[in-house]
Design a protein around this motif. Structure first.
Motif, PDB file in Angstrom:
ATOM      1  N   ASP A 189     -19.693   2.997  -8.068  1.00  0.00           N
ATOM      2  CA  ASP A 189     -19.741   4.223  -8.874  1.00  0.00           C
ATOM      3  C   ASP A 189     -18.838   5.319  -8.311  1.00  0.00           C
ATOM      4  O   ASP A 189     -19.089   6.507  -8.520  1.00  0.00           O
ATOM      5  N   GLY A 190     -17.796   4.906  -7.594  1.00  0.00           N
ATOM      6  CA  GLY A 190     -16.833   5.895  -7.080  1.00  0.00           C
ATOM      7  C   GLY A 190     -16.004   6.530  -8.168  1.00  0.00           C
ATOM      8  O   GLY A 190     -15.464   7.619  -8.002  1.00  0.00           O
ATOM      9  N   ASN A 191     -15.859   5.798  -9.295  1.00  0.00           N
ATOM     10  CA  ASN A 191     -15.148   6.285 -10.472  1.00  0.00           C
ATOM     11  C   ASN A 191     -13.724   6.730 -10.115  1.00  0.00           C
ATOM     12  O   ASN A 191     -12.954   5.952  -9.576  1.00  0.00           O
ATOM     13  N   ARG A 192     -13.396   7.992 -10.325  1.00  0.00           N
ATOM     14  CA  ARG A 192     -12.009   8.451 -10.136  1.00  0.00           C
ATOM     15  C   ARG A 192     -11.748   9.059  -8.765  1.00  0.00           C
ATOM     16  O   ARG A 192     -10.600   9.258  -8.408  1.00  0.00           O
ATOM     17  N   ASN A 193     -12.812   9.347  -8.003  1.00  0.00           N
ATOM     18  CA  ASN A 193     -12.624   9.968  -6.692  1.00  0.00           C
ATOM     19  C   ASN A 193     -13.484   9.265  -5.636  1.00  0.00           C
ATOM     20  O   ASN A 193     -14.438   9.850  -5.095  1.00  0.00           O
ATOM     21  N   PRO A 194     -13.188   8.015  -5.315  1.00  0.00           N
ATOM     22  CA  PRO A 194     -13.988   7.296  -4.327  1.00  0.00           C
ATOM     23  C   PRO A 194     -13.612   7.711  -2.900  1.00  0.00           C
ATOM     24  O   PRO A 194     -12.496   8.162  -2.639  1.00  0.00           O
ATOM     25  N   THR A 195     -14.537   7.559  -1.988  1.00  0.00           N
ATOM     26  CA  THR A 195     -14.307   7.808  -0.566  1.00  0.00           C
ATOM     27  C   THR A 195     -14.589   6.516   0.194  1.00  0.00           C
ATOM     28  O   THR A 195     -15.535   5.785  -0.120  1.00  0.00           O
ATOM     29  N   PHE A 196     -13.801   6.268   1.251  1.00  0.00           N
ATOM     30  CA  PHE A 196     -13.924   5.025   2.008  1.00  0.00           C
ATOM     31  C   PHE A 196     -14.141   5.299   3.497  1.00  0.00           C
ATOM     32  O   PHE A 196     -15.144   4.901   4.059  1.00  0.00           O
ATOM     33  N   GLY A 197     -13.185   5.932   4.158  1.00  0.00           N
ATOM     34  CA  GLY A 197     -13.311   6.219   5.586  1.00  0.00           C
ATOM     35  C   GLY A 197     -13.292   4.974   6.453  1.00  0.00           C
ATOM     36  O   GLY A 197     -13.955   4.928   7.485  1.00  0.00           O
ATOM     37  N   GLU A 198     -12.519   3.952   6.069  1.00  0.00           N
ATOM     38  CA  GLU A 198     -12.439   2.707   6.841  1.00  0.00           C
ATOM     39  C   GLU A 198     -11.109   2.659   7.588  1.00  0.00           C
ATOM     40  O   GLU A 198     -10.062   3.076   7.086  1.00  0.00           O
ATOM     41  N   THR A 199     -11.168   2.099   8.816  1.00  0.00           N
ATOM     42  CA  THR A 199     -10.001   2.064   9.703  1.00  0.00           C
ATOM     43  C   THR A 199      -9.611   0.624   9.983  1.00  0.00           C
ATOM     44  O   THR A 199     -10.488  -0.238  10.230  1.00  0.00           O
ATOM     45  N   PHE A 200      -8.308   0.373   9.992  1.00  0.00           N
ATOM     46  CA  PHE A 200      -7.747  -0.952  10.297  1.00  0.00           C
ATOM     47  C   PHE A 200      -6.669  -0.797  11.363  1.00  0.00           C
ATOM     48  O   PHE A 200      -5.904   0.180  11.354  1.00  0.00           O
ATOM     49  N   ASN A 201      -6.611  -1.767  12.293  1.00  0.00           N
ATOM     50  CA  ASN A 201      -5.549  -1.824  13.309  1.00  0.00           C
ATOM     51  C   ASN A 201      -4.566  -2.920  12.901  1.00  0.00           C
ATOM     52  O   ASN A 201      -4.904  -4.114  12.875  1.00  0.00           O
ATOM     53  N   ILE A 202      -3.343  -2.490  12.592  1.00  0.00           N
ATOM     54  CA  ILE A 202      -2.317  -3.395  12.075  1.00  0.00           C
ATOM     55  C   ILE A 202      -1.303  -3.665  13.183  1.00  0.00           C
ATOM     56  O   ILE A 202      -0.827  -2.720  13.853  1.00  0.00           O
ATOM     57  N   THR A 203      -0.969  -4.926  13.383  1.00  0.00           N
ATOM     58  CA  THR A 203       0.067  -5.308  14.353  1.00  0.00           C
ATOM     59  C   THR A 203       1.433  -5.192  13.680  1.00  0.00           C
ATOM     60  O   THR A 203       1.693  -5.849  12.666  1.00  0.00           O
ATOM     61  N   LEU A 204       2.289  -4.344  14.250  1.00  0.00           N
ATOM     62  CA  LEU A 204       3.593  -4.066  13.648  1.00  0.00           C
ATOM     63  C   LEU A 204       4.543  -5.249  13.868  1.00  0.00           C
ATOM     64  O   LEU A 204       4.471  -5.957  14.879  1.00  0.00           O
ATOM     65  N   VAL A 205       5.405  -5.413  12.884  1.00  0.00           N
ATOM     66  CA  VAL A 205       6.414  -6.478  12.909  1.00  0.00           C
ATOM     67  C   VAL A 205       7.780  -5.828  12.743  1.00  0.00           C
ATOM     68  O   VAL A 205       7.963  -4.944  11.888  1.00  0.00           O
ATOM     69  N   GLU A 206       8.720  -6.258  13.557  1.00  0.00           N
ATOM     70  CA  GLU A 206      10.077  -5.694  13.496  1.00  0.00           C
ATOM     71  C   GLU A 206      10.687  -5.973  12.121  1.00  0.00           C
ATOM     72  O   GLU A 206      10.656  -7.083  11.603  1.00  0.00           O
ATOM     73  N   GLY A 207      11.217  -4.898  11.493  1.00  0.00           N
ATOM     74  CA  GLY A 207      11.875  -5.018  10.204  1.00  0.00           C
ATOM     75  C   GLY A 207      10.992  -4.617   9.030  1.00  0.00           C
ATOM     76  O   GLY A 207      11.512  -4.482   7.912  1.00  0.00           O
ATOM     77  N   TYR A 208       9.688  -4.441   9.246  1.00  0.00           N
ATOM     78  CA  TYR A 208       8.799  -4.011   8.161  1.00  0.00           C
ATOM     79  C   TYR A 208       8.444  -2.544   8.390  1.00  0.00           C
ATOM     80  O   TYR A 208       7.735  -2.206   9.344  1.00  0.00           O
ATOM     81  N   GLN A 209       8.956  -1.697   7.514  1.00  0.00           N
ATOM     82  CA  GLN A 209       8.781  -0.253   7.657  1.00  0.00           C
ATOM     83  C   GLN A 209       7.939   0.358   6.534  1.00  0.00           C
ATOM     84  O   GLN A 209       7.837   1.583   6.456  1.00  0.00           O
ATOM     85  N   LYS A 210       7.309  -0.474   5.702  1.00  0.00           N
ATOM     86  CA  LYS A 210       6.519   0.050   4.589  1.00  0.00           C
ATOM     87  C   LYS A 210       5.230  -0.747   4.437  1.00  0.00           C
ATOM     88  O   LYS A 210       5.157  -1.919   4.806  1.00  0.00           O
ATOM     89  N   LEU A 211       4.238  -0.054   3.867  1.00  0.00           N
ATOM     90  CA  LEU A 211       2.970  -0.672   3.478  1.00  0.00           C
ATOM     91  C   LEU A 211       2.926  -0.788   1.962  1.00  0.00           C
ATOM     92  O   LEU A 211       3.441   0.068   1.244  1.00  0.00           O
ATOM     93  N   SER A 212       2.265  -1.814   1.466  1.00  0.00           N
ATOM     94  CA  SER A 212       2.002  -1.940   0.036  1.00  0.00           C
ATOM     95  C   SER A 212       0.499  -1.749  -0.173  1.00  0.00           C
ATOM     96  O   SER A 212      -0.304  -2.479   0.422  1.00  0.00           O
ATOM     97  N   VAL A 213       0.143  -0.764  -0.974  1.00  0.00           N
ATOM     98  CA  VAL A 213      -1.262  -0.493  -1.247  1.00  0.00           C
ATOM     99  C   VAL A 213      -1.516  -0.692  -2.731  1.00  0.00           C
ATOM    100  O   VAL A 213      -0.648  -0.415  -3.576  1.00  0.00           O
TER     101      VAL A 213
END
Length: 258
Positions: free
Chosen positions: A52-76
């Motif tokens: 029931d988050g509808n149009r303004n949901p809240t999450f507050g979740e954290t992820f640790n991402i291992t960086l890879v050389e040559g990837y400078q963008k995230l896709s969401v």
């Protein structure tokens, strides 16, 4: 690839999905249940579903991402969770990592789009990076920004304590202005209390005189005594003799008529 963002292979990037704002509504009747997917290189991360988050949901979740050389963008991508039907896509976006990799910190609301570049809302991400590419000035600024509330609180408390000590010191009298108290022996002794004459003895009260109450009868001797007992018997015998005479007279009259 720029020289400033090279050498990120194997380092960790901390990403926090804070919330989404003004999302495109894909429901006709009920409220939509959004969740977020993040893709980086060959890894995919998903948040929980905000029911029931509808149009303004809240999450507050954290992820640790291992960086890879040559990837400078995230896709969401933001999706609407459905039970009986397939999940609906709400919007997508591309998030560059340059600012986070150079400054060590980034907190921005990024736009989302859906088909033909139409606006589908915003997603807010907070990113932190502690790799070798972060400049010294950026680290100092980040450290100060994180510790600024504690520094301000300490400064306010310290100033209050210093001001209190100064006010307390100013209220203390100086040795030159101290009052000159006389010794106790120089004061005259207190006067003796004046003697009061003893109170006079109370005068004895005379004994009370009680008079008998007046009699309710004015003159008891004026009443005549009642008749004696023999007189009463004589009067009763006289009455009985009179009754017998009358009875005999009546009997004689009755015989004469018969």
């Amino acid at each position: 690839m720029s020289m400033s963002t090279s050498g990120i292979q194997g380092h960790q990037l901390q990403i926090t999905v804070v919330a989404c704002y003004n999302l495109r509504d894909t429901e006709w009747i009920s409220r939509q249940d959004p969740y977020v997917c993040i893709k980086y290189a060959n890894a995919t991360y998903s948040t929980r579903t905000c029911v029931d988050g509808n149009r303004n949901p809240t999450f507050g979740e954290t992820f640790n991402i291992t960086l890879v050389e040559g990837y400078q963008k995230l896709s969401v991508s933001v999706w609407n969770k459905n039970v009986l039907m397939p999940n609906y896509l709400i919007g997508t976006g591309k998030i560059p990592l340059d600012n986070a990799l150079l400054n060590g910190h980034d907190d921005t609301a990024w736009p989302l789009q859906y088909k033909s570049q139409r606006h589908a809302g915003e997603i807010r991400l907070t990113m932190r990076y502690h790799g070798p590419n972060v400049s010294t000035n950026s680290c100092i600024i980040l450290l100060i920004s994180l510790q600024l509330p504690a520094i301000l609180k300490f400064s306010v408390v310290h100033r209050a304590q210093v001001g209190y000590l100064r006010r307390s010191a100013s209220c203390l009298p100086s040795p030159d202005c101290a009052p000159n108290f006389r010794p106790r022996d120089e004061y005259p002794p207190p006067p003796h209390p004046a003697s009061y004459p003893p109170p006079p003895h109370p005068a004895p009260y005379p004994p009370p005189v009680y008079h008998p109450p007046p009699s309710p009868y004015n003159n008891p001797a004026a009443y005549r005594p009642s008749s004696s007992y023999p007189d009463y018997i004589a009067s009763q015998l006289y009455d009985c003799a009179s009754f017998l005479n009358i009875f005999q007279l009546g009997a004689q009259l009755h015989k004469s008529r018969v």
